[in-house]
Design a protein around this motif. Structure first.
Motif, PDB file in Angstrom:
ATOM      1  N   PHE A 170     -45.889  18.142  34.074  1.00 56.02           N
ATOM      2  CA  PHE A 170     -44.558  18.690  34.327  1.00 56.02           C
ATOM      3  C   PHE A 170     -43.635  18.021  33.320  1.00 56.02           C
ATOM      4  N   LEU A 171     -43.125  18.795  32.385  1.00 53.95           N
ATOM      5  CA  LEU A 171     -42.547  18.238  31.161  1.00 53.95           C
ATOM      6  C   LEU A 171     -41.126  18.730  30.916  1.00 53.95           C
ATOM      7  N   ASP A 172     -40.198  17.792  30.842  1.00 53.23           N
ATOM      8  CA  ASP A 172     -38.821  18.120  30.500  1.00 53.23           C
ATOM      9  C   ASP A 172     -38.771  18.578  29.043  1.00 53.23           C
ATOM     10  N   ILE A 173     -38.034  19.626  28.767  1.00 53.40           N
ATOM     11  CA  ILE A 173     -37.938  20.133  27.392  1.00 53.40           C
ATOM     12  C   ILE A 173     -36.942  19.307  26.579  1.00 53.40           C
ATOM     13  N   GLN A 174     -35.761  19.090  27.131  1.00 56.74           N
ATOM     14  CA  GLN A 174     -34.696  18.461  26.363  1.00 56.74           C
ATOM     15  C   GLN A 174     -34.680  16.955  26.601  1.00 56.74           C
ATOM     16  N   MET A 175     -35.307  16.226  25.655  1.00 58.73           N
ATOM     17  CA  MET A 175     -35.336  14.766  25.698  1.00 58.73           C
ATOM     18  C   MET A 175     -35.006  14.228  24.316  1.00 58.73           C
ATOM     19  N   PRO A 176     -34.387  13.063  24.225  1.00 56.41           N
ATOM     20  CA  PRO A 176     -34.117  12.472  22.909  1.00 56.41           C
ATOM     21  C   PRO A 176     -35.420  12.055  22.233  1.00 56.41           C
ATOM     22  N   GLY A 177     -35.396  11.998  20.914  1.00 56.64           N
ATOM     23  CA  GLY A 177     -36.623  11.653  20.175  1.00 56.64           C
ATOM     24  C   GLY A 177     -37.565  12.829  20.176  1.00 56.64           C
ATOM     25  N   GLY A 211     -39.848  18.048  24.702  1.00 54.59           N
ATOM     26  CA  GLY A 211     -41.016  18.621  25.366  1.00 54.59           C
ATOM     27  C   GLY A 211     -41.887  19.439  24.439  1.00 54.59           C
ATOM     28  N   PHE A 212     -41.269  20.273  23.612  1.00 52.51           N
ATOM     29  CA  PHE A 212     -42.040  21.060  22.654  1.00 52.51           C
ATOM     30  C   PHE A 212     -42.759  20.140  21.669  1.00 52.51           C
ATOM     31  N   GLY A 213     -42.071  19.071  21.257  1.00 52.56           N
ATOM     32  CA  GLY A 213     -42.664  18.141  20.301  1.00 52.56           C
ATOM     33  C   GLY A 213     -43.899  17.451  20.862  1.00 52.56           C
ATOM     34  N   VAL A 214     -43.881  17.165  22.164  1.00 49.15           N
ATOM     35  CA  VAL A 214     -45.047  16.548  22.800  1.00 49.15           C
ATOM     36  C   VAL A 214     -46.265  17.448  22.654  1.00 49.15           C
ATOM     37  N   ILE A 215     -46.087  18.738  22.965  1.00 47.17           N
ATOM     38  CA  ILE A 215     -47.208  19.682  22.895  1.00 47.17           C
ATOM     39  C   ILE A 215     -47.682  19.838  21.456  1.00 47.17           C
ATOM     40  N   LYS A 216     -46.757  19.935  20.523  1.00 43.99           N
ATOM     41  CA  LYS A 216     -47.130  20.111  19.121  1.00 43.99           C
ATOM     42  C   LYS A 216     -47.957  18.936  18.602  1.00 43.99           C
ATOM     43  N   LYS A 217     -47.656  17.727  19.097  1.00 48.19           N
ATOM     44  CA  LYS A 217     -48.339  16.540  18.590  1.00 48.19           C
ATOM     45  C   LYS A 217     -49.706  16.307  19.218  1.00 48.19           C
ATOM     46  N   LEU A 218     -50.009  17.028  20.300  1.00 43.99           N
ATOM     47  CA  LEU A 218     -51.302  16.858  20.959  1.00 43.99           C
ATOM     48  C   LEU A 218     -52.341  17.796  20.362  1.00 43.99           C
ATOM     49  N   ILE A 260     -47.342  27.614  22.046  1.00 44.33           N
ATOM     50  CA  ILE A 260     -46.905  27.910  20.677  1.00 44.33           C
ATOM     51  C   ILE A 260     -46.485  29.374  20.570  1.00 44.33           C
ATOM     52  N   GLY A 261     -47.204  30.254  21.263  1.00 45.59           N
ATOM     53  CA  GLY A 261     -46.830  31.663  21.278  1.00 45.59           C
ATOM     54  C   GLY A 261     -45.456  31.868  21.890  1.00 45.59           C
ATOM     55  N   ALA A 262     -45.158  31.143  22.960  1.00 47.96           N
ATOM     56  CA  ALA A 262     -43.848  31.237  23.599  1.00 47.96           C
ATOM     57  C   ALA A 262     -42.747  30.721  22.673  1.00 47.96           C
ATOM     58  N   ILE A 263     -43.020  29.591  22.007  1.00 46.41           N
ATOM     59  CA  ILE A 263     -42.035  29.029  21.076  1.00 46.41           C
ATOM     60  C   ILE A 263     -41.763  30.015  19.940  1.00 46.41           C
ATOM     61  N   ASP A 264     -42.825  30.629  19.414  1.00 47.60           N
ATOM     62  CA  ASP A 264     -42.667  31.589  18.326  1.00 47.60           C
ATOM     63  C   ASP A 264     -41.866  32.797  18.791  1.00 47.60           C
ATOM     64  N   SER A 265     -42.090  33.227  20.028  1.00 49.62           N
ATOM     65  CA  SER A 265     -41.344  34.355  20.583  1.00 49.62           C
ATOM     66  C   SER A 265     -39.859  34.027  20.679  1.00 49.62           C
ATOM     67  N   ILE A 266     -39.550  32.789  21.096  1.00 45.86           N
ATOM     68  CA  ILE A 266     -38.155  32.350  21.166  1.00 45.86           C
ATOM     69  C   ILE A 266     -37.540  32.337  19.773  1.00 45.86           C
ATOM     70  N   ASN A 267     -38.278  31.801  18.804  1.00 46.26           N
ATOM     71  CA  ASN A 267     -37.769  31.729  17.432  1.00 46.26           C
ATOM     72  C   ASN A 267     -37.500  33.111  16.852  1.00 46.26           C
TER      73      ASN A 267
END
Length: 277
Positions: A54-61, A64-71, A134-141
């Motif tokens: 369960f992952l907050d999206i808006q965090m400093p550093g 949430g999206f960055g966490v998924i991208k780095k895994l 990633i598909g969801a992020i691309d759809s948002i973009n």
């Protein structure tokens, strides 16, 4: 009854406490870790292999999206984002089967998210999680995309030469919304496949490109880029440490926070590299 091992992540202590109290009502969930930032979330996911996060999206550093991208793709568990995003973004998550909980925390959305996760887990449809996100992020973009007046031809970019040395500088062209990035291949640390997308990690930033790993591999310098997993390519120049793992597998430490698993099928690639050094 199957119990989902869960990690919860939020940079706000009160929000983390509230989420924990709400999720503790579900006997099907066991919270195995709580994280207050993206770096902790990455490490906990690597160490504990949760079923769901369960992952907050808006965090400093690292957000949430960055966490998924780095895994690494095979490491990404099921993900439920906690978010106050606009409705158009929430629609994108729905389309790609990625769930979310609205802030302030909504009881109905929590119940729906847990039920969806259990259905996916019990049916075995809990793979390709990174691909979905990633598909969801691309759809948002795409919804925010601004037409580029003078698009750059990738073939032209790839043929550009260094003004100082005259040596061809091999690059990868990445289009993100209204920006085009020319990423030097020598700066790419590792690449991860997520369905029809690839995530290129360079200097602490993850770039998303619509491409298959097989297609991108043809463009890369074979002398420094090696496949170490069915979904992962590494730049040999960035390997800092080799960490033994179970069953003949091991991890490569590529940066301060990046660790990549090498599967048994590709371990000889790294052994050969280490022997030749």
């Amino acid at each position: 009854m199957n119990t989902l091992k869960a990690i919860i992540v939020d940079d706000e202590p009160l929000a983390l406490k509230l989420l924990r109290s709400k999720l503790n009502k579900f006997s099907e969930l066991e919270i195995i870790a709580e994280c207050k930032n993206g770096r902790e979330a990455i490490q906990a996911t690597m160490d504990l292999a949760p079923d769901i996060i369960f992952l907050d999206i808006q965090m400093p550093g690292i957000d949430g999206f960055g966490v998924i991208k780095k895994l690494q793709t095979d490491v990404v568990p099921m993900v439920v984002f906690t978010t106050a995003f606009e409705q158009y973004a929430l629609d994108a998550f729905d389309v790609h089967a990625v769930d979310y909980i609205l802030k302030p925390i909504d009881e109905d959305h929590i119940k729906r998210a847990v039920e969806r996760a259990l259905i996916r887990f019990n049916s075995g449809d809990n793979t390709d999680n990174k691909n979905r996100i990633i598909g969801a992020i691309d759809s948002i973009n795409e919804r925010e995309n601004v037409d580029i007046r003078f698009p750059l031809d990738p073939e032209v970019a790839d043929s550009q030469t260094s003004s100082t040395s005259g040596i061809v500088e091999r690059k990868v062209v990445i289009k993100d919304r209204d920006d085009i990035t020319l990423l030097k291949q020598s700066e790419i640390e590792w690449i991860d496949a997520a369905g029809d997308y690839v995530c290129l990690h360079a200097d602490g930033v993850t770039h998303i490109k619509r491409s298959t790993l097989k297609s991108l591999l043809k463009e890369l310098d074979p002398n420094i880029f090696k496949r170490v997993h069915r979904s992962t390519i590494v730049n040999l120049n960035f390997i800092q440490k080799v960490i033994p793992h179970t069953k003949g597998e091991f991890f490569l430490k590529l940066g301060e926070y990046d660790q990549v698993k090498v599967s048994r099928n590709y371990r000889d690639v790294i052994k050969s590299f280490l022997t030749d050094m």
